[in-house]
Design an enzyme around this catalytic site. Sequence first.
Site, mmCIF file in Angstrom:
data_model
loop_
_atom_site.group_PDB
_atom_site.id
_atom_site.type_symbol
_atom_site.label_atom_id
_atom_site.label_comp_id
_atom_site.label_asym_id
_atom_site.label_seq_id
_atom_site.Cartn_x
_atom_site.Cartn_y
_atom_site.Cartn_z
ATOM 1 C CG ASN A 222 -1.776 1.195 1.347
ATOM 2 O OD1 ASN A 222 -1.643 2.126 0.609
ATOM 3 N ND2 ASN A 222 -2.394 1.338 2.556
ATOM 4 C CE LYS B 147 -0.058 3.067 4.922
ATOM 5 N NZ LYS B 147 0.161 3.318 6.331
ATOM 6 C CG HIS C 19 -5.485 1.847 5.231
ATOM 7 N ND1 HIS C 19 -5.283 2.869 6.196
ATOM 8 C CD2 HIS C 19 -4.519 1.061 5.171
ATOM 9 C CE1 HIS C 19 -3.914 2.534 6.662
ATOM 10 N NE2 HIS C 19 -3.600 1.332 5.883
ATOM 11 C CD GLU D 152 -2.775 5.655 7.219
ATOM 12 O OE1 GLU D 152 -2.742 5.338 5.595
ATOM 13 O OE2 GLU D 152 -1.833 4.950 7.770
ATOM 14 C CD GLU E 1 -3.178 -2.589 7.378
ATOM 15 O OE1 GLU E 1 -1.857 -2.671 6.575
ATOM 16 O OE2 GLU E 1 -3.721 -1.279 7.226
ATOM 17 N N GLY F 133 3.455 2.245 10.904
ATOM 18 C CA GLY F 133 4.023 3.273 10.437
ATOM 19 C C GLY F 133 4.626 3.707 11.900
ATOM 20 C CB SER G 126 6.044 -1.739 11.617
ATOM 21 O OG SER G 126 5.437 -0.674 12.195
HETATM 22 P P1 13P Z 1 3.545 0.321 7.505
HETATM 23 O O1 13P Z 1 3.992 -0.827 7.115
HETATM 24 O O2 13P Z 1 4.157 1.665 7.078
HETATM 25 O O3 13P Z 1 3.534 0.263 9.124
HETATM 26 O O4 13P Z 1 2.075 0.613 6.866
HETATM 27 C C1 13P Z 1 0.850 -0.503 7.050
HETATM 28 C C2 13P Z 1 -0.304 -0.260 6.578
HETATM 29 O O5 13P Z 1 -0.927 0.490 6.805
HETATM 30 C C3 13P Z 1 -0.488 -0.957 5.289
HETATM 31 O O6 13P Z 1 -1.750 -0.811 4.937
#
Ligand code: 13P
Length: 251
Positions: free
Chosen positions: A9, A11, A94, A96, A166, A172, A212
Amino acid sequence: MRTPYIAGNWKMNLTPSEGVKLAKELAQATKGCNAKVMVAPNFVTIPGVAEVLKDSHIIVAAQNMNDNLKGAFTGEVSATMLKDLGVTNVILGHSERRAIYGEDDQLINKKVLLALAEGMDVDLCIGETLEEREGGKLEEVLTTQVTEGLKGVSKEMMKRITLAYEPVWAIGTGKTATPEDADSAHAFVRSIIEKLFDKTVAEETIIQYGGSVKAANVKELMAKENIDGALVGGASLSLEQFLPIVCFDKQ
Ligand code: 13P
């Protein structure tokens, strides 16, 4: 037997030219690897990436889509537009999108049903915040997100759904859930799927872990019984970091 499924992803990272460059490199470098691979670029990077990957083994997904097919929805993108570019998959729900843009389970469910009706495959994200986990609400949160998110989805349609667990506190932050914690959350999610559908659907559903994931922890995570793949953010943005994750079985 569940085929390992590794997804990146991207982002709101990588410009269209950077995305195309990475997509070309990935298509070459991951040829001999066994996992199913997906990348989800931002909307403006999708056309170039979809073109480069059109005859490859790599799936192109969107990171979101609108819950309508067209109309007066300024700034939004529809399934029809994505399909026109050759996009076959979409990430929905997601954390976010949930936390920053206020998407709730009802809206996410509407998008899930629309994507399926449009013939797209869905990667449905679920996961608890740290506060919810520490408050003993993990199971309640996952039950609601899975049950509401999949409302109206048939057993047959479940073949086109991947779930991505997740935990929000691991995204992150560099903090990965321990493989044991992730596996037990995945086992719980599988038990919800069994209750909603049946044992066969539960056993066949791919559940990715996200938060992560990196080259250094992917093998340990993937060795767990209930972890079938990864949804990778930061470490999916370069060939150097993403290749050993996609090809984790060759590390
Ligand atoms: P990270 O791998 O940067 O922690 O992000 C995970 C994520 O949100 C994938 O959709």
